[in-house]
Design a protein around this motif. Structure first.
Motif, PDB file in Angstrom:
ATOM      1  N   PHE A   3       0.843  -1.190   0.000  1.00 24.81           N
ATOM      2  CA  PHE A   3       0.000   0.000   0.000  1.00 24.81           C
ATOM      3  C   PHE A   3       0.880   1.242   0.000  1.00 24.81           C
ATOM      4  CE2 PHE A   3      -1.335   3.331   3.049  1.00 24.81           C
ATOM      5  CZ  PHE A   3      -2.296   3.953   2.280  1.00 24.81           C
ATOM      6  N   PHE A   4       0.549   2.180  -0.897  1.00 21.13           N
ATOM      7  CA  PHE A   4       1.164   3.497  -0.905  1.00 21.13           C
ATOM      8  C   PHE A   4       0.047   4.527  -0.974  1.00 21.13           C
ATOM      9  CE2 PHE A   4       4.321   0.727  -2.831  1.00 21.13           C
ATOM     10  CZ  PHE A   4       5.520   1.132  -2.251  1.00 21.13           C
ATOM     11  N   THR A   6       2.142  13.567  -3.738  1.00 24.89           N
ATOM     12  CA  THR A   6       1.679  12.773  -4.883  1.00 24.89           C
ATOM     13  C   THR A   6       2.846  12.257  -5.719  1.00 24.89           C
ATOM     14  OG1 THR A   6      -0.518  13.781  -5.015  1.00 24.89           O
ATOM     15  CG2 THR A   6       0.370  12.857  -7.045  1.00 24.89           C
ATOM     16  N   PRO A   7       3.827  13.111  -6.117  1.00 28.63           N
ATOM     17  CA  PRO A   7       4.981  12.587  -6.846  1.00 28.63           C
ATOM     18  C   PRO A   7       5.724  11.508  -6.071  1.00 28.63           C
ATOM     19  CG  PRO A   7       4.888  14.970  -7.058  1.00 28.63           C
ATOM     20  CD  PRO A   7       3.850  14.588  -6.043  1.00 28.63           C
ATOM     21  N   ASN A   8       5.819  11.671  -4.760  1.00 26.48           N
ATOM     22  CA  ASN A   8       6.519  10.697  -3.919  1.00 26.48           C
ATOM     23  C   ASN A   8       5.855   9.329  -3.997  1.00 26.48           C
ATOM     24  OD1 ASN A   8       8.205   9.538  -1.939  1.00 26.48           O
ATOM     25  ND2 ASN A   8       6.926  10.300  -0.276  1.00 26.48           N
ATOM     26  N   PHE A   9       4.533   9.296  -3.924  1.00 23.54           N
ATOM     27  CA  PHE A   9       3.828   8.015  -3.977  1.00 23.54           C
ATOM     28  C   PHE A   9       3.986   7.351  -5.349  1.00 23.54           C
ATOM     29  CE2 PHE A   9       0.805   9.661  -0.508  1.00 23.54           C
ATOM     30  CZ  PHE A   9       1.582   9.091   0.487  1.00 23.54           C
ATOM     31  N   PHE A  10       3.958   8.134  -6.401  1.00 23.14           N
ATOM     32  CA  PHE A  10       4.166   7.562  -7.730  1.00 23.14           C
ATOM     33  C   PHE A  10       5.593   7.034  -7.888  1.00 23.14           C
ATOM     34  CE2 PHE A  10       0.239   9.601  -9.412  1.00 23.14           C
ATOM     35  CZ  PHE A  10      -0.230   8.536 -10.166  1.00 23.14           C
ATOM     36  N   TYR A  36       1.620  11.061 -14.641  1.00 25.80           N
ATOM     37  CA  TYR A  36       2.201  10.024 -13.781  1.00 25.80           C
ATOM     38  C   TYR A  36       1.609   8.648 -14.079  1.00 25.80           C
ATOM     39  CZ  TYR A  36       5.114  12.900 -10.726  1.00 25.80           C
ATOM     40  OH  TYR A  36       6.121  13.699 -10.219  1.00 25.80           O
ATOM     41  N   MET A  37       0.331   8.609 -14.442  1.00 27.63           N
ATOM     42  CA  MET A  37      -0.260   7.322 -14.824  1.00 27.63           C
ATOM     43  C   MET A  37       0.437   6.765 -16.060  1.00 27.63           C
ATOM     44  SD  MET A  37      -2.412   5.979 -12.809  1.00 27.63           S
ATOM     45  CE  MET A  37      -2.980   4.711 -13.965  1.00 27.63           C
ATOM     46  N   GLY A  38       0.820   7.656 -16.975  1.00 25.45           N
ATOM     47  CA  GLY A  38       1.582   7.213 -18.143  1.00 25.45           C
ATOM     48  C   GLY A  38       2.924   6.632 -17.747  1.00 25.45           C
ATOM     49  N   GLU A  39       3.587   7.263 -16.771  1.00 27.02           N
ATOM     50  CA  GLU A  39       4.875   6.753 -16.303  1.00 27.02           C
ATOM     51  C   GLU A  39       4.719   5.406 -15.602  1.00 27.02           C
ATOM     52  OE1 GLU A  39       7.091   9.552 -14.026  1.00 27.02           O
ATOM     53  OE2 GLU A  39       6.940  11.154 -15.516  1.00 27.02           O
TER      54      GLU A  39
END
Length: 521
Positions: free
Chosen positions: A129-130, A230-234, A289-292
């Motif tokens: 979980f993130f 948000t960037p951290n979780f991705f 980020y979904m693309g990444e």
């Protein structure tokens, strides 16, 4: 001699067949579930041709898999939806009858209840979980006799000992690894909790009162930077995919985003990109980020047998400045009425995209009515597990839809909706019965507007096929349908389940279930 040759030939044949890849038992798929926070149905281009926000990556995912146009969260706010997602059970069967938890609230899910994570863990999955938890944690206290405050005031956290482990966490509910923050990104405390330990004890207070980026005052760790959450979780999720793809066992990744919920914090490279407002920029950032994340899956060589789901926990929030968006021609709820917190469709109808190349043909669109609670039964069918009567009481497997199995009836007989103030609605086929006079939430007519509410019929009945915008209340002219749906709702409540099986008990009852006319709730 001839007999020996025959035996040898037979043995070689059997051995050869047994070892061919075609006869190996297929490995269960990796499962990635991405849950956005306060993202509207109309914010994704694939679901709304009139959308002014560019979402090419999520649109591409929809084109490569299946998109559900009639998907619903079990509630129009976040905590109850997250409960339903992980347990396959409606939240109002618990103590949570309305509203949401805070960063200080006690754990909502008991360790005795099966979750999606514990089910998959028991079937050989490595589970992680993130993100945003928002289901309560049992914090260690400095003084066990002093636990005042519900988490809305900064002083409510003075008695928490952040140096000690939390209890009843994601780890006790089936997650091998857990890294996230306790509640919404605008709710204190602002700390990361990794495997039941706060990564840095907070030694300061932070607060923000911006138009879009506000958050409540509360204890904050030095390693907790709101703009980077948000960037951290991705980043961590992508790293997890890279690492686990090299292992033999399948994995389950639950990525619960804190965005685009407030504080609305697009990073510098995404600011002003949408031409709308910061909310539009934030949605574009999430899409990127979904693309990444999808690229990481593909580069790891696991794309074909990885099931990826992307959806939202409820509709877009008014805090996105929906009036500004509408003025510029963007409607986050598309053609539907209402927003987050409401019992109307805009509160709980969400984009729902599924990609699984090995099982789902590309380019499919389904108008099947589904609910986020259906994830539990879906995972159970994938691993070949039969749910017990006290597991996933409101969950129906989506596998038949994935496999495009021809059926003569819908998956769900009925689907129950719930608003922020505890208002119920029930959907069956084209018909939706709302058990209150107004929105049950934050849109007009609000529950607190007594003069308006008292002038309205106590029920609302809409035919969503002919009236998807819920503009014409048919309750006065279609009494038999009102009674049919009302009776079905009462049945679901009293039997403790909406799936076939032995009736179950609800955890708590704080009002008379048989009196279903929640006009004043």
């Amino acid at each position: 001699m001839k007999r020996i040759h025959i035996l040898i030939a037979f043995s070689v044949l059997v051995f050869g067949v047994a070892c061919t890849p075609e006869n190996e038992v297929p490995q269960n798929p990796n499962i990635i579930y991405v849950l956005a926070d306060d993202l509207g149905y109309g914010d994704i281009g694939a679901f709304n041709e009139q959308s002014k926000i560019k979402t090419p990556n999520i649109d591409k995912m929809a084109a490569e898999g299946i998109m559900f146009t009639d998907a619903h969260t079990s509630s129009s706010v976040c905590t109850p939806t997250r409960y339903g997602l992980l347990t396959g059970r409606y939240n109002w069967r618990t103590r949570l009858k309305e509203g949401v938890l805070t960063g200080k609230s006690k754990a909502l899910i008991p360790n005795s209840r099966t979750t999606v994570a514990s089910l998959l863990q028991a079937h050989g999955y490595y589970t992680a979980f993130f993100g945003k938890w928002h289901l309560g944690l049992d914090w260690a206290l400095k003084n066990t006799d002093d636990n005042k405050g519900d988490g809305w005031d900064p002083a409510d956290f003075d008695n928490i000992d952040f140096s000690k482990p939390v209890k009843n966490s994601p780890n006790t509910l089936g997650f091998d690894y857990a890294y996230g923050h306790p509640a919404s990104l605008d709710m204190a405390p602002y700390v990361y909790v990794e495997n039941e330990m706060v990564t840095q004890v907070p030694d300061s207070m932070s607060e923000n009162t911006g138009k879009y980026s506000w958050w409540r005052k509360g204890p904050t760790s030095d390693d907790f930077v709101h703009d980077d959450v948000t960037p951290n979780f991705f980043r961590r999720s992508i790293q997890f995919i890279n690492e686990r793809s090299k292992e033999d066992s399948p994995f389950f990744l639950y990525l619960a985003l804190p965005s685009p919920h407030t504080p609305i914090l697009p990073t510098a490279e995404w600011q002003d990109k949408s031409g709308l407002n910061p909310y539009g920029d934030f949605v574009m950032m999430i899409d990127n980020y979904m693309g990444e994340l999808e690229k990481a899956v593909k580069d790891a060589g696991i794309e074909n047998n990885t099931l990826i789901i992307f959806t939202s926990d409820n509709g877009c929030a008014p805090a996105a400045k929906t009036d500004e968006l509408e003025e510029k021609g963007h409607y986050p709820s598309s053609i539907f009425r209402g927003y987050k917190a409401d019992i109307y469709e805009g509160g709980h109808r969400v984009p729902f995209v599924v990609k699984w190349p090995d099982k789902i043909k590309a380019g499919r669109v389904s108008d099947e009515t589904i609910c986020l609670t259906d994830f539990m039964a879906t995972c159970a069918e994938i691993v070949g597990y039969s749910l017990s009567d006290n597991e996933g009481e409101d969950s129906f497997s989506l596998v038949p839809v994935f496999e495009d199995v021809k059926r003569n009836k819908p998956l769900r007989e009925g689907t129950v909706h719930h608003s922020v103030n505890g208002c119920f609605a029930i959907r069956k086929g084209d018909w939706k019965l709302i058990m209150c006079p107004g929105s049950g939430g934050w849109s007009f007519p609000r529950p607190g507007n007594k003069a308006v509410i008292d002038s309205l019929p106590k029920y609302q009945l809409y035919n969503l096929k002919t009236d998807p915008g819920e503009t014409e209340n048919l309750q006065a002219t279609t009494a038999p349908k009102v009674e049919e749906l009302r009776s079905l709702l009462i049945k679901y409540i009293n039997e403790g389940r909406s799936t076939p099986g032995i009736p179950q008990k609800n955890d708590s009852i704080d009002f008379e279930w048989k009196q279903i006319d929640f006009v004043n709730r």
